[in-house]
Design an enzyme around this catalytic site. Structure first.
Site, short mmCIF file in Angstrom:
data_model
loop_
_atom_site.label_atom_id
_atom_site.label_comp_id
_atom_site.label_asym_id
_atom_site.label_seq_id
_atom_site.Cartn_x
_atom_site.Cartn_y
_atom_site.Cartn_z
N THR A 95 2.14 -7.47 2.28
CA THR A 95 2.43 -6.02 2.28
C THR A 95 3.61 -5.71 3.19
O THR A 95 4.50 -4.93 2.84
CB THR A 95 1.23 -5.20 2.79
N HIS B 257 -7.75 -4.92 -2.47
CA HIS B 257 -7.28 -6.08 -1.70
C HIS B 257 -8.27 -7.22 -1.92
O HIS B 257 -9.47 -6.98 -2.02
CB HIS B 257 -7.20 -5.72 -0.22
N GLU C 65 -1.83 -1.50 -3.46
CA GLU C 65 -2.17 -2.83 -2.99
C GLU C 65 -2.46 -3.80 -4.15
O GLU C 65 -3.27 -3.49 -5.04
CB GLU C 65 -3.39 -2.73 -2.05
N HIS D 260 2.58 -6.60 -4.05
CA HIS D 260 2.72 -8.05 -4.30
C HIS D 260 1.62 -8.44 -5.24
O HIS D 260 0.74 -7.63 -5.56
CB HIS D 260 2.64 -8.86 -3.00
#
Ligand code: GP9
Ligand code: MN
Length: 639
Positions: A297, A412, A253, A472
């Protein structure tokens, strides 16, 4: 009760009762997660806002009897909608969507268990509807209103203003809630069940109407393009290297490549991943770009599964979860692979439950597969270390070979971490987001190392290849100033920002011995053909837009979803053409053109690639919007 004394208009009573009931159902029957007091507040407000909106329409009916009729039927209809969602939710922990409503197997499942899903106390849901029914029949004279035009307009304006207020708060709490449309639970808790249904109907009508006009005529041209520009007839050196091995794919993540082999406050950020870059069994791709858009995601999953581009707006997982696909999970079935996704979040997030079905994923271990407590959670939920730990038993129970995807969560935004999990200190800048990013990235690095060891202990490691990919960027352009400070630069130019979109990509093949650092440009679009070829699966009849990363015969550019791109020589960023090596903007190729090119912002050095990028994005969009794969017989040799 003495009804004679009541002269509050019925529509107001109906709105209050219905609003209260909806709130009680949201709060106590739908298990909606509330993360902060703002969400509590929005959840409390939205039922009343929606109810007022519906019932205030009644004031426009001239005839009292019609007004009363409207109120009692809306009350009944609204109650039935809540009830239907409640029953559906008890079975699927999700809210009804239009496509699901028409999906025969869902409804059949529901049909057979419906009696166990209805509780005796559900009857109470109808209590206020009965009361309103009686009042509307008996008290028409006192409880119907007869407003002058201005009163009617006022009621309408008030309901719209309330709605706007609700939407404003929702947008504040979850930016881009509507455009990204990422989770039904978020939509319901922010805008309410009824507005959610309207949203769902609008999205579906849009999707369906785009589909209706597609008939497959577009396919030959797209196929010709893929054949000419993308597919390669020769096999790469690593073709078949992972045949019959398990593929363990770690979705890391929000991690970006700038942390790899780098430090913060004099400390290494990712010691384990750094060691992999040097490891003889590992290929590390140092110029690998994420290509995601609003679907974050889920867009990265979409890219990897399909080697198609995500959409420029919204998440394809959400808007096109019902399409036909020919993805990785499905294609590996030809070699008897099983597929599974492990992700300790609610399964409706990004519409994964539906989309995984369409992609042919065999098992989805979501939130309910894990033991999640206050102690082992932080931020978005289960911490990565217990997540991997608890997953091993499921992995061991799977039949080999398998493709198992692990989507991590701890790193995150907003990058929260408990003190006890912090191995390095945050950075010191104006951006807390960037500051806290480093310790959570380190936590992720440690959890991946732990997972490697667990795989070894469980005897899984030797028979597997392990892929690690950043999904990302975690640090958006909002933090450019702090990022510039960290990178010791004056500013982050559009060129720098594109370069920051590199995410780590590792392919680890135990016992391989030929690993190296790969510097050619690469992207998420390339993962599907690369993995398929490593597994020894042919792609000669597949539609895809990426290249096998172990092949030299490549397209030569990585397209970003906004039309910018990276090629070996250039980087086009915000429409400006840069020299990739120096990061200097390139002047237009000849002076005459300079004026107009500067105006349009695209110097000609990048033009021809830019055109091809647009073409390719359009082809990919055609496939997704037109649901074109429903016209392709992938098993035959004729496409
Ligand atoms: C949600 C997780 C995070 O389940 O995958 O999603 P993101 O916000 O990164 O797209
Ligand atoms: Mn993500």
């Amino acid at each position: 009760m003495n009804f004679k004394k009541i002269n509050i208009p019925l529509y107001i009573i109906a709105a209050l009762l219905f609003g209260l009931k909806t709130y009680i159902v949201y709060r106590f029957m739908f298990n909606i997660d509330l993360e902060n007091s703002m969400q509590e507040l929005i959840l409390f407000i939205n039922p009343f806002v929606s109810a007022f909106l519906v019932f205030a329409i009644s004031v426009w009916f001239k005839k009292r009897s019609r007004q009363m009729k409207y109120i009692r039927y809306m009350m009944l209809l609204g109650t039935l909608i809540i009830f239907a969602n409640l029953v559906f939710h008890r079975s699927f922990t999700d809210f009804i969507t239009i496509p699901q409503l028409f999906q025969a197997n869902n409804m059949a499942d529901l049909g057979s268990s419906i009696l166990t899903l209805i509780k005796p106390y559900d009857i109470l849901l109808f209590a206020d509807a009965v009361l309103i029914w009686m009042l509307s029949k008996e008290k028409e004279n006192v409880m119907a209103v007869n407003y002058p035009k201005s009163g009617k307009v006022f009621a309408a304006a008030l309901s719209l203003a309330l709605l706007a207020g609700n939407f404003f708060l929702a947008e504040m709490e979850r930016p881009q809630l509507f455009t990204r449309g990422f989770d039904r639970e978020y939509l319901v808790k922010n805008i309410g069940l009824f507005n959610y249904h309207i949203y769902d109907i609008v999205i579906n009508t849009k999707t369906q109407s785009q589909k209706v006009f597609a008939d497959g005529n577009e396919l030959p041209e797209i196929e010709a393009y893929v054949k000419e520009n993308v597919r390669s007839s020769e096999k790469s050196d690593l073709y078949g290297v992972a045949e019959d091995k398990n593929v363990i794919f770690i979705w890391a993540e929000s991690v970006q490549s700038f942390v790899i082999n780098n430090d913060v406050n004099g400390e290494e950020i990712t010691p384990f991943l750094n060691s992999l870059t040097e490891d003889e069994d590992t290929y590390y791709f140092e110029n690998f770009y994420h290509q995601t858009e609003q679907g974050k995601t889920s867009d990265s999953e979409f890219l990897v599964e399909n080697s198609l581009y995500p959409l420029s707006r919204g998440a394809a997982f959400f808007t096109h979860g019902q399409n036909e696909y020919h993805g990785l999970s499905e294609m590996i079935k030809e070699k008897d692979y099983q597929s599974a996704v492990f992700h300790a979040n609610n399964k409706s997030f990004w519409n994964r439950d539906q989309m995984y079905n369409s992609l042919g994923v065999d098992h989805f271990y979501g939130e309910e597969a894990y033991e999640i407590t206050a102690e082992n959670s932080v931020g978005w939920g289960l911490k990565d270390k217990p997540f991997f730990e608890q997953s091993i038993k499921y992995l061991q129970s799977m039949e080999e070979p398998y493709y198992a995807k692990f989507i991590t969560l701890t790193n995150h935004f907003p990058f929260e971490l408990d003190e006890e999990d912090k191995s390095i200190e945050p950075y010191d800048s104006n951006s807390n987001t960037l500051n806290n990013f480093f310790p959570t990235v380190r936590y992720m690095d440690e959890s991946i190392e732990l997972f490697f060891n667990q795989l070894k202990d469980a005897g899984i490691y030797e028979d597997s290849i392990i892929v690690i990919m950043g999904d990302h960027n975690g640090i958006s352009a909002n933090h450019n100033r702090s990022m510039a400070q960290y990178m010791d630069k004056d500013e982050i130019t559009p060129y720098d920002y594109v370069q920051l979109q590199r995410v780590p990509f590792f392919i680890h093949i135990p016992g391989h011995g030929e690993g190296e650092i790969k510097s050619e440009i690469a992207g998420q679009i390339d993962v599907k053909p690369t993995l398929l070829h490593m597994l020894g699966i042919e792609t000669t009849h597949d539609f895809y837009f990426g290249n096998d990363l172990f092949h030299d015969d490549r397209k030569g550019f990585i397209a970003l979803r906004n039309g910018d791109f990276i090629s070996e020589a250039y980087v086009q960023a915000s429409g400006i053409c840069y020299d990739r090596e120096t990061g200097e903007p390139l002047p237009a190729e000849n002076d005459e053109e300079q004026q107009s090119e500067e105006e349009s912002g695209t110097p000609s050095a990048c033009d021809s690639i830019s055109e091809q990028v647009d073409q390719e994005l359009t082809y990919s969009d055609d496939i997704v919007y037109g649901d074109l794969f429903r016209f392709v017989d992938f098993d035959s040799d004729n496409n």
